[in-house]
Design a protein around this motif. Structure first.
Motif, PDB file in Angstrom:
ATOM      1  N   VAL A 132     -43.831   8.192 102.689  1.00  0.00           N
ATOM      2  CA  VAL A 132     -43.292   9.456 102.195  1.00  0.00           C
ATOM      3  C   VAL A 132     -44.278  10.065 101.199  1.00  0.00           C
ATOM      4  N   ASP A 133     -43.994  11.326 100.832  1.00  0.00           N
ATOM      5  CA  ASP A 133     -44.867  12.047  99.906  1.00  0.00           C
ATOM      6  C   ASP A 133     -44.775  11.428  98.509  1.00  0.00           C
ATOM      7  N   PRO A 134     -45.883  10.963  97.906  1.00  0.00           N
ATOM      8  CA  PRO A 134     -45.790  10.301  96.594  1.00  0.00           C
ATOM      9  C   PRO A 134     -45.703  11.274  95.426  1.00  0.00           C
ATOM     10  N   LEU A 135     -46.142  12.523  95.616  1.00  0.00           N
ATOM     11  CA  LEU A 135     -46.252  13.436  94.471  1.00  0.00           C
ATOM     12  C   LEU A 135     -44.905  13.741  93.825  1.00  0.00           C
ATOM     13  N   PRO A 136     -43.839  14.086  94.610  1.00  0.00           N
ATOM     14  CA  PRO A 136     -42.550  14.325  93.948  1.00  0.00           C
ATOM     15  C   PRO A 136     -42.056  13.111  93.187  1.00  0.00           C
ATOM     16  N   PRO A 177     -53.227   0.150  95.299  1.00  0.00           N
ATOM     17  CA  PRO A 177     -52.410   0.384  96.491  1.00  0.00           C
ATOM     18  C   PRO A 177     -51.107   1.114  96.173  1.00  0.00           C
ATOM     19  N   GLU A 178     -50.736   1.181  94.888  1.00  0.00           N
ATOM     20  CA  GLU A 178     -49.503   1.878  94.517  1.00  0.00           C
ATOM     21  C   GLU A 178     -49.844   3.340  94.251  1.00  0.00           C
ATOM     22  N   VAL A 179     -49.468   4.217  95.191  1.00  0.00           N
ATOM     23  CA  VAL A 179     -49.937   5.599  95.107  1.00  0.00           C
ATOM     24  C   VAL A 179     -49.286   6.331  93.935  1.00  0.00           C
ATOM     25  N   VAL A 180     -48.000   6.015  93.672  1.00  0.00           N
ATOM     26  CA  VAL A 180     -47.305   6.735  92.590  1.00  0.00           C
ATOM     27  C   VAL A 180     -47.957   6.437  91.247  1.00  0.00           C
ATOM     28  N   THR A 181     -48.291   5.150  91.002  1.00  0.00           N
ATOM     29  CA  THR A 181     -48.936   4.812  89.734  1.00  0.00           C
ATOM     30  C   THR A 181     -50.300   5.461  89.622  1.00  0.00           C
ATOM     31  N   SER A 182     -51.040   5.524  90.754  1.00  0.00           N
ATOM     32  CA  SER A 182     -52.371   6.131  90.653  1.00  0.00           C
ATOM     33  C   SER A 182     -52.268   7.624  90.382  1.00  0.00           C
ATOM     34  N   PHE A 198     -53.449  12.156  98.392  1.00  0.00           N
ATOM     35  CA  PHE A 198     -53.211  11.019  97.496  1.00  0.00           C
ATOM     36  C   PHE A 198     -53.022   9.739  98.299  1.00  0.00           C
ATOM     37  N   LEU A 199     -52.277   9.835  99.419  1.00  0.00           N
ATOM     38  CA  LEU A 199     -52.034   8.637 100.233  1.00  0.00           C
ATOM     39  C   LEU A 199     -53.340   8.077 100.771  1.00  0.00           C
ATOM     40  N   GLU A 200     -54.255   8.973 101.205  1.00  0.00           N
ATOM     41  CA  GLU A 200     -55.514   8.502 101.790  1.00  0.00           C
ATOM     42  C   GLU A 200     -56.458   7.941 100.724  1.00  0.00           C
ATOM     43  N   ASN A 201     -56.422   8.551  99.527  1.00  0.00           N
ATOM     44  CA  ASN A 201     -57.471   8.254  98.551  1.00  0.00           C
ATOM     45  C   ASN A 201     -57.113   7.180  97.537  1.00  0.00           C
ATOM     46  N   SER A 202     -55.854   6.785  97.450  1.00  0.00           N
ATOM     47  CA  SER A 202     -55.479   5.938  96.319  1.00  0.00           C
ATOM     48  C   SER A 202     -56.239   4.613  96.317  1.00  0.00           C
ATOM     49  N   PRO A 216     -42.098   3.339 101.710  1.00  0.00           N
ATOM     50  CA  PRO A 216     -42.445   3.826 100.371  1.00  0.00           C
ATOM     51  C   PRO A 216     -43.949   4.002 100.246  1.00  0.00           C
ATOM     52  N   PRO A 217     -44.418   4.838  99.293  1.00  0.00           N
ATOM     53  CA  PRO A 217     -45.859   5.083  99.191  1.00  0.00           C
ATOM     54  C   PRO A 217     -46.612   3.963  98.499  1.00  0.00           C
ATOM     55  N   VAL A 218     -46.502   2.758  99.034  1.00  0.00           N
ATOM     56  CA  VAL A 218     -47.258   1.613  98.518  1.00  0.00           C
ATOM     57  C   VAL A 218     -47.969   0.989  99.707  1.00  0.00           C
ATOM     58  N   LEU A 219     -49.295   0.860  99.608  1.00  0.00           N
ATOM     59  CA  LEU A 219     -50.061   0.297 100.726  1.00  0.00           C
ATOM     60  C   LEU A 219     -49.595  -1.127 101.018  1.00  0.00           C
ATOM     61  N   PRO A 220     -49.164  -1.412 102.258  1.00  0.00           N
ATOM     62  CA  PRO A 220     -48.703  -2.775 102.549  1.00  0.00           C
ATOM     63  C   PRO A 220     -49.847  -3.775 102.669  1.00  0.00           C
ATOM     64  N   ARG A 221     -50.974  -3.354 103.240  1.00  0.00           N
ATOM     65  CA  ARG A 221     -52.126  -4.261 103.383  1.00  0.00           C
ATOM     66  C   ARG A 221     -53.381  -3.533 102.938  1.00  0.00           C
TER      67      ARG A 221
END
Lengths: 257, 131
Positions: B81-85, A56-61, A42-46, B62-67
């Motif tokens: 961190v892991d976004p799934l949980p 860019p917000e992985v949780v929302t995606s 998920f981190l790589e693909n979002s 946090p799991p938010v892309l900075p750039r």
């Protein structure tokens, strides 16, 4: 505080410290330095990657794209719970029409009322920002809607339930807004089927950028609809909770005070 | 070593809070206190899920892309961190809130009808009405 409670608290604290010491010395604490493979996907693909949600917000995606059906079912559980709450507190039409006559009292001071007027506008602005930036920063429809629901709560406390209803925010209208937003969510979820895509599919169907601004396709639409749905649902609940106790007592036929 | 110890304390505390809340749900006679214990149970379960996704490294992000650049992605993967949980927990939080509202409404209605939230007294009233 009774002596027994203090002793119990001490025993619990000692037990926790002792058990963690044992856990550490036996090296049994779970390893948590690496992200699991699924999380890494998920981190790589979002945003980049082949299965991109353009957010860019992985949780929302994850919430509205990769595991979108989970969220749809969660939303239905949420609204079933609100509908059940409204059914528990339902009022007959005759009683609802005569309730206005019981309105009385000068209310809170002008300081409280003035501050509530000011703060309400700010809360609406902040909650809209939380919901509309849900695909860029932490936040989203649920969080924004919950923040929005604070406004009717404040107005009910500072003015009254009837002030809110005179402004036009009645329970029935809140339910209409809520239902329309739910229909909106369903339409956005079903829309990709027209193009032969999967249900709740996001990327090639919805535009990722509108006028140069990153909108992440369907994520912003879901967030907006969810924002109104949650805000209106909570407003309806708060309006029912603020109904004078006398009306319910009369309705239920309770005699004792 | 000290980091692992503190980490263990946090995990055991959450498990302890879970056990205490189970005691509250089972043994407290007041419905309001049962509801409070239920919210503590929900929150400790959510916190445990968040802990599972946390990373014991420094710095952690946090799991938010900075750039929005490809170079930033590698650095992001090393710290995020892991976004799934987190995504599952936000689902659980909202459902928990809705269920809490429903239970609170039911408790208020019970209080209006029986004049008490003590389950023992309510059981006695129901028994008397039945006979």
């Amino acid at each position: 505080m009774k002596k027994v409670h203090a002793v119990t608290a001490c025993i619990i604290v000692l037990f926790v410290i002792l058990l963690s010491f044992v856990l550490t010395s036996l090296n049994m604490a779970p390893e948590t330095e690496e992200v699991r493979t699924l999380g890494k996907f998920f981190l790589e693909n979002s945003y980049f990657g082949d299965y991109s949600a353009m957010s860019p917000e992985v949780v929302t995606s994850i919430l509205w794209d990769y595991r979108g059906l989970d969220t749809i079912y969660e939303t239905s559980v949420f609204f079933l719970a609100i509908i059940s709450s409204l059914a528990l507190f339902r009022l007959g039409n005759t009683i609802e029409s005569e309730k206005h006559s019981e309105d009385s009292g000068p209310g809170l001071s002008f300081i409280v009322k003035g501050i509530v007027k000011l703060v309400s506008v700010m809360i609406i602005a902040v909650s809209a920002s939380i919901a509309l930036h849900g695909h860029l920063t932490p936040g989203g429809g649920f969080q924004g809607g919950s923040a929005l629901a604070v406004v009717p709560l404040l107005v009910i406390v500072a003015f009254s339930k009837f002030a809110l209803e005179d402004l036009g925010f009645t329970k029935d209208r809140a339910m209409v807004v809520r239902s329309l937003s739910l229909v909106g969510i369903a339409l956005v979820a079903l829309f990709p089927l027209l193009y032969g895509a999967y249900i709740m599919q996001n990327q090639p169907i919805f535009p990722a950028r509108i006028g140069g601004q990153l909108t992440s396709g369907s994520l912003i639409l879901y967030n907006i609809f969810e924002y109104f749905a949650v805000g209106a649902g909570f407003t309806a609940v708060f309006l029912l909770l603020a109904t004078p106790e006398k009306i319910f007592k009369k309705l239920l036929g309770v005699k004792k005070e | 070593m000290i980091v692992e110890f503190l980490w263990s304390i946090v995990i055991i505390s959450i498990l302890g809070a879970t056990v205490i809340s189970l005691y509250g749900i089972a043994r407290r006679p007041s419905l309001i206190k049962k509801l409070i214990a239920l919210t503590i149970l929900t929150d400790s379960a959510n916190l445990l899920a968040i802990m599972v996704g946390y990373r014991l490294i420094y710095p952690v992000a946090p799991p938010v892309l900075p750039r929005l650049t490809e170079e930033g992605l590698k650095e992001f993967l090393a710290t995020a961190v892991d976004p799934l949980p987190q995504a599952l927990v936000i689902t659980a939080v909202v459902i928990g809130m809705a269920v809490n509202i429903l239970i609170a409404f039911a408790i208020i209605q019970i209080y209006r009808i029986y004049g008490t939230t003590d389950v023992r007294k309510i059981a006695k009233v129901i028994k008397n009405e039945g006979s």
